[in-house]
Design an enzyme around this catalytic site. Structure first.
Site, PDB file in Angstrom:
ATOM      1  N   LEU A 200      31.362  43.254  91.891  1.00  5.25           N
ATOM      2  CA  LEU A 200      32.040  43.882  93.035  1.00  5.25           C
ATOM      3  C   LEU A 200      32.202  42.763  94.044  1.00  5.25           C
ATOM      4  O   LEU A 200      31.217  42.304  94.622  1.00  5.25           O
ATOM      5  CB  LEU A 200      31.174  44.991  93.673  1.00  5.25           C
ATOM      6  CG  LEU A 200      30.783  46.231  92.891  1.00  5.25           C
ATOM      7  CD1 LEU A 200      30.159  47.265  93.825  1.00  5.25           C
ATOM      8  CD2 LEU A 200      31.951  46.814  92.147  1.00  5.25           C
ATOM      9  N   CYS A 215      30.778  29.907 103.510  1.00  2.18           N
ATOM     10  CA  CYS A 215      30.108  31.002 102.801  1.00  2.18           C
ATOM     11  C   CYS A 215      30.037  30.629 101.331  1.00  2.18           C
ATOM     12  O   CYS A 215      30.386  29.519 100.939  1.00  2.18           O
ATOM     13  CB  CYS A 215      30.889  32.309 103.005  1.00  2.18           C
ATOM     14  SG  CYS A 215      32.557  32.239 102.314  1.00  2.18           S
ATOM     15  N   GLN A 220      31.255  32.055  94.172  1.00  3.87           N
ATOM     16  CA  GLN A 220      30.799  33.231  93.408  1.00  3.87           C
ATOM     17  C   GLN A 220      31.962  33.824  92.598  1.00  3.87           C
ATOM     18  O   GLN A 220      31.780  34.233  91.447  1.00  3.87           O
ATOM     19  CB  GLN A 220      30.271  34.296  94.355  1.00  3.87           C
ATOM     20  CG  GLN A 220      28.943  33.956  94.997  1.00  3.87           C
ATOM     21  CD  GLN A 220      28.498  35.043  95.946  1.00  3.87           C
ATOM     22  OE1 GLN A 220      29.272  35.496  96.813  1.00  3.87           O
ATOM     23  NE2 GLN A 220      27.270  35.496  95.791  1.00  3.87           N
ATOM     24  N   ASP A 276      26.872  45.343 108.435  1.00  5.39           N
ATOM     25  CA  ASP A 276      27.669  45.469 107.204  1.00  5.39           C
ATOM     26  C   ASP A 276      28.306  46.866 107.187  1.00  5.39           C
ATOM     27  O   ASP A 276      27.612  47.860 107.149  1.00  5.39           O
ATOM     28  CB  ASP A 276      26.749  45.284 105.973  1.00  5.39           C
ATOM     29  CG  ASP A 276      27.554  45.091 104.685  1.00  5.39           C
ATOM     30  OD1 ASP A 276      26.997  44.524 103.731  1.00  5.39           O
ATOM     31  OD2 ASP A 276      28.730  45.519 104.647  1.00  5.39           O
ATOM     32  N   ARG A 278      30.534  47.961 104.909  1.00  6.36           N
ATOM     33  CA  ARG A 278      31.175  48.274 103.623  1.00  6.36           C
ATOM     34  C   ARG A 278      30.658  49.565 102.987  1.00  6.36           C
ATOM     35  O   ARG A 278      29.497  49.877 103.066  1.00  6.36           O
ATOM     36  CB  ARG A 278      30.979  47.109 102.631  1.00  6.36           C
ATOM     37  CG  ARG A 278      31.746  45.872 103.004  1.00  6.36           C
ATOM     38  CD  ARG A 278      31.382  44.724 102.098  1.00  6.36           C
ATOM     39  NE  ARG A 278      30.027  44.237 102.380  1.00  6.36           N
ATOM     40  CZ  ARG A 278      29.478  43.234 101.708  1.00  6.36           C
ATOM     41  NH1 ARG A 278      30.134  42.653 100.720  1.00  6.36           N
ATOM     42  NH2 ARG A 278      28.263  42.810 102.004  1.00  6.36           N
TER      43      ARG A 278
END
Ligand SMILES: Nc1nc2c(ncn2[C@@H]2O[C@H](COP(=O)(O)OP(=O)(O)OP(=O)(O)O)[C@@H](O)[C@H]2O)c(=O)[nH]1
Ligand SMILES: [Zn+2]
Length: 350
Positions: A200, A215, A220, A276, A278
């Site tokens: 995800l 970052c 990733q 966060d 999300r």
């Protein structure tokens, strides 16, 4: 009717709506090659005829057998046939998971079986027919469109995506509540209960597309592609949740505060946001479309594991994905580890 979807041949556009389309259904005792096989067999009490229809190679053969034994059709067939057809469609569009999403994606167009020789189930070729099959499909479509997981996300369209790691399939979705567009990239195939390697990945324009070293996202994402290509199957759900859900411009505002000493959590909070924002429950709709019920999740973020489990997805394994640590993102990673609970072997102090 204008902008109707006319369907008939299984190989033609919208052919998946045809009863001859090659999607098996299981009635709890037997698996039937197509809806047509199941439907024709229900006409008869004679089990020899049922067996012949069940084993017939194609739906056209099953249809022909139904005609051949017309004299032996059960006396109550006319009263039963609508219920039989409705049950068959329910099985077809819920047991073949992507199909239910494809059906919902045909909204708002009227569905018409353009069948010259059938003015009951079809339109009779010129529109005089009852189109009962089209009507049952539209009823089912309406029912599914308000039922989880079909109502969590709307499938729009798929296309091939050649990448540095091989040719992926790209599937576009739209969140019905927010209109936000999300993408899933799939590679290879899997069976329904097989654990699938997935990522995800929340959108990070700076990391994913502008080669930022602030970052770890870009590293990733590349690692996720590599891992999936290596294993041969997997999926990347690329979620439009830029800035942990605060958006790109607010992330730049947060970066500006971080340039003055705040950490990634303090900066969000100084802007009036939670650390966060999300949400992941709509991922259940995407994974249902992809026929994925068990996952090996590439993440360092325990919240993603928890969110998927709460959405009913069986996370059988967490696959660490620690990539791209450097002098520019060590404070960011440390803050994620100490304040957001990320499972990172971070070396540097805050
Ligand atoms: N608000 C904010 N968002 C950031 C910052 N740095 C990166 N991001 C966002 O953080 C998100 C990182 O997403 P992911 O890499 O998918 O997930 P994660 O929560 O880091 O966990 P992993 O799955 O282990 O990578 C992206 O949406 C980035 O845009 C920051 O300093 N502030
Ligand atoms: Zn990033």
């Amino acid at each position: 009717m204008e902008n109707s979807i006319l369907f008939y041949e299984p190989e033609a556009p919208y052919g998946f709506l045809s009863n001859f389309a090659p999607f098996p259904i299981n009635d709890g005792a037997v698996t039937w090659k197509t809806v047509e096989h199941f439907y024709q067999a229900q006409k008869f009490n004679d089990q020899n005829i049922v067996a012949q229809i069940h084993h017939s190679r194609t739906p056209a053969d099953a249809y022909a057998l139904g005609r051949e034994f017309n004299e032996q059709v059960r006396v109550d067939w006319h009263q039963r046939k609508e219920t039989v057809m409705r049950d068959a469609l329910q099985m077809k569009f819920t047991q073949n998971q992507a199909l239910g999403h494809w059906l919902v994606a045909t909204r708002p167009h009227p569905l018409v079986e353009h069948a010259f020789k059938d003015d009951y189930w079809g339109d009779g070729g010129d529109g005089h027919g009852k189109n009962r099959l089209g009507k049952l499909l539209m009823n089912l479509r309406q029912e599914l469109s308000i039922t989880p997981p079909y109502n969590l996300i709307h499938f729009i369209e798929s296309a091939n995506l050649p990448t540095d790691w091989g040719i992926f399939n790209m599937h576009g979705f739209e969140d019905p509540d927010t209109g936000i567009e999300h993408v899933a990239l799939t590679f290879g195939n899997w069976k329904k209960d097989e654990p699938v390697l997935i990522r995800l990945h929340s959108e990070c324009l700076t990391g994913d597309a502008l080669f930022s070293r602030r970052c770890d996202c870009g590293s990733q994402l590349r690692r996720a592609f590599q891992n999936i290509a290596q294993v041969g199957t997997g999926a990347i759900l690329y979620l439009r949740q830029e800035g942990r859900g605060i958006g790109l411009l607010n992330k730049i505002r947060a970066y500006h505060l971080q340039d003055q000493g705040a950490d990634t959590v303090e900066a969000n909070e100084a802007l009036g946001f939670a650390a966060d924002l999300r949400q992941y429950d709509f991922c259940r709709g995407i994974l249902h479309y992809l026929n994925i019920s068990k996952v090996k999740l590439m993440t360092n973020n325990p919240k993603k594991v928890k969110a998927l489990r709460e959405a009913g997805i069986n996370v059988v394994e967490r696959v660490p994905i620690q990539e791209g640590q450097n002098i520019f993102n060590e404070r960011y990673l440390s803050a994620k580890a100490t304040k957001l609970g990320h499972m990172l072997d971070v070396i540097a102090p805050i």
